[in-house]
Design a protein around this motif. Structure first.
Motif, mmCIF file in Angstrom:
data_model
loop_
_atom_site.group_PDB
_atom_site.id
_atom_site.type_symbol
_atom_site.label_atom_id
_atom_site.label_comp_id
_atom_site.label_asym_id
_atom_site.label_seq_id
_atom_site.Cartn_x
_atom_site.Cartn_y
_atom_site.Cartn_z
ATOM 1 N N CYS A 190 -6.599 16.868 116.554
ATOM 2 C CA CYS A 190 -7.701 17.611 115.930
ATOM 3 C C CYS A 190 -8.588 18.359 116.929
ATOM 4 O O CYS A 190 -9.799 18.067 117.069
ATOM 5 N N PRO A 191 -8.036 19.337 117.630
ATOM 6 C CA PRO A 191 -8.857 20.150 118.545
ATOM 7 C C PRO A 191 -9.838 21.024 117.772
ATOM 8 O O PRO A 191 -9.645 21.282 116.582
ATOM 9 N N SER A 192 -10.856 21.490 118.456
ATOM 10 C CA SER A 192 -11.871 22.313 117.790
ATOM 11 C C SER A 192 -11.371 23.714 117.479
ATOM 12 O O SER A 192 -11.740 24.304 116.469
ATOM 13 N N LEU A 193 -10.533 24.278 118.371
ATOM 14 C CA LEU A 193 -10.108 25.667 118.216
ATOM 15 C C LEU A 193 -8.633 25.811 118.563
ATOM 16 O O LEU A 193 -8.186 25.344 119.610
ATOM 17 N N ILE A 194 -7.899 26.450 117.668
ATOM 18 C CA ILE A 194 -6.482 26.752 117.872
ATOM 19 C C ILE A 194 -6.300 28.253 117.790
ATOM 20 O O ILE A 194 -6.786 28.897 116.853
ATOM 21 N N VAL A 195 -5.620 28.810 118.758
ATOM 22 C CA VAL A 195 -5.366 30.242 118.787
ATOM 23 C C VAL A 195 -3.864 30.469 118.880
ATOM 24 O O VAL A 195 -3.190 29.867 119.719
ATOM 25 N N GLY A 196 -3.343 31.346 118.027
ATOM 26 C CA GLY A 196 -1.934 31.698 118.071
ATOM 27 C C GLY A 196 -1.723 33.071 118.680
ATOM 28 O O GLY A 196 -2.618 33.638 119.316
ATOM 29 N N THR A 197 -0.548 33.623 118.487
ATOM 30 C CA THR A 197 -0.239 34.976 118.932
ATOM 31 C C THR A 197 0.049 35.837 117.709
ATOM 32 O O THR A 197 0.269 35.327 116.612
ATOM 33 N N ASP A 198 0.044 37.152 117.905
ATOM 34 C CA ASP A 198 0.332 38.047 116.794
ATOM 35 C C ASP A 198 1.233 39.182 117.246
ATOM 36 O O ASP A 198 1.516 39.327 118.433
ATOM 37 N N ILE A 199 1.695 39.957 116.285
ATOM 38 C CA ILE A 199 2.439 41.168 116.581
ATOM 39 C C ILE A 199 1.631 42.347 116.065
ATOM 40 O O ILE A 199 0.808 42.204 115.159
ATOM 41 N N VAL A 200 1.834 43.502 116.645
ATOM 42 C CA VAL A 200 1.084 44.701 116.285
ATOM 43 C C VAL A 200 2.029 45.719 115.671
ATOM 44 O O VAL A 200 3.111 45.985 116.205
ATOM 45 N N THR A 201 1.621 46.288 114.556
ATOM 46 C CA THR A 201 2.413 47.315 113.907
ATOM 47 C C THR A 201 1.472 48.337 113.286
ATOM 48 O O THR A 201 0.262 48.139 113.247
ATOM 49 N N LYS A 202 2.004 49.434 112.818
ATOM 50 C CA LYS A 202 1.212 50.440 112.130
ATOM 51 C C LYS A 202 1.322 50.243 110.626
ATOM 52 O O LYS A 202 2.370 49.842 110.114
#
Length: 304
Positions: free
Chosen positions: A110-122
């Motif tokens: 149970c961490p306070s903050l989780i960050v993932g990755t994303d992809i960029v598209t138009k």
């Protein structure tokens, strides 16, 4: 460990043709222990009618147009989940997004903050992503990850984060000032909260670029940068001297790219003001390339 319920907050303003895609991408989740809260920020284009089609599957909140930060805070106040996630109305998730967040929650206690990755598209282009293997890494807190060189920690986007609801409410949610970078301000306030996780794979969100957003509004960008700098100078962020270098590193990540963007928009005075007001921070972080390059870029853009 008991499964943690997640709340998904989607603020929306005049995006009747986009918000349904965002909602559908959440409803397509393999994980089913979640709720969706859509906050209609005073839309006038039929958005309300579009989201009412989902009334049996989502919670709908309506308010006068007050901006995305206020809308997100309304969603936070209504959320029942132990963790709160955010999706903008023009972005998308993948079917494995929430199950990926849940895995990180369980794996790292149970961490306070989780960050993932994303992809960029138009916008208008197809969105495809391979799930790939699960890969993650954890740190003591957000600032520690920054100091140890995790680039994802420096400028995470809202659409790819999950935040412990108690920690989020403790820092008061998002600033409601009319500025950009309200997300950066939040991450800074969560800087020493226990547990930060970066999920490196699979990607959890798709960012669809288009001209309808407010992220490039020059005045909001300028005010947002000034607010970050002011808050740091006045000691409003946690961490004291121990994490000062982490905070200035994060601030300069945002300000460098935006000062260049303002030059490209012809907003020379605003761009130079940002450069001047963050020069000492960039020097302390040894951002020599930017320090030396920016004046030439500005001069060339003014005289060309």
């Amino acid at each position: 460990m008991n499964k943690k319920k997640l709340s998904v907050v989607i603020p929306v303003y005049n995006r009747k043709n986009l918000v349904k895609d965002a909602i559908d991408s959440v409803l397509d989740q393999k994980l089913k222990s979640y709720e969706i809260i859509v906050v209609d920020d005073g839309s006038t284009d039929g958005t309300r009618k579009a989201i009412e089609e989902y009334s049996d599957e989502i919670k709908i909140i309506s308010q006068e147009n007050s901006g995305p930060a206020v809308a997100r805070n309304r969603g936070i106040a209504m959320a029942e989940g132990e963790y709160i996630t955010f999706l903008d109305s023009d972005d998308l998730w993948f079917p494995w997004t929430l199950s990926t967040f849940e895995r990180a929650i369980e794996e790292y206690n149970c961490p306070s903050l989780i960050v993932g990755t994303d992809i960029v598209t138009k916008l208008g282009e197809g969105v495809t992503a391979k799930r790939g293997p699960y890969k993650s890494k954890a740190w003591k807190n957000f600032y520690t990850a920054t100091l140890e060189g995790d680039g994802q920690a420096e400028a995470p986007s809202i659409r790819k984060t999950a935040v412990d609801a108690e920690a989020l409410r403790k820092v008061g949610g998002f600033t409601t000032k009319d500025v950009n970078f309200e997300d950066a301000d939040l991450w800074m306030n969560l800087g020493v909260a226990r547990g930060f996780v970066h999920v490196k794979s699979p990607p959890v969100a798709a960012y669809r670029r288009h001209k309808g957003g407010i992220s490039n509004d020059a005045s909001r960008v300028y005010r947002g940068v000034r607010e970050l700098v002011r808050s740091e100078e006045e000691g409003q962020y946690p961490g004291g001297e121990e994490y000062q270098s982490a905070r200035t590193k994060i601030i300069t990540v945002y300000t460098r790219s935006k000062s260049v963007a303002l030059v490209n928009q012809g907003e020379y005075r605003k761009a130079f003001s940002i450069y001047k007001n963050t020069l000492s921070m960039n020097i302390s972080n040894r951002r020599w390339k930017y320090i030396l390059f920016f004046p030439f870029l500005l001069l060339y853009s003014v005289i060309k």
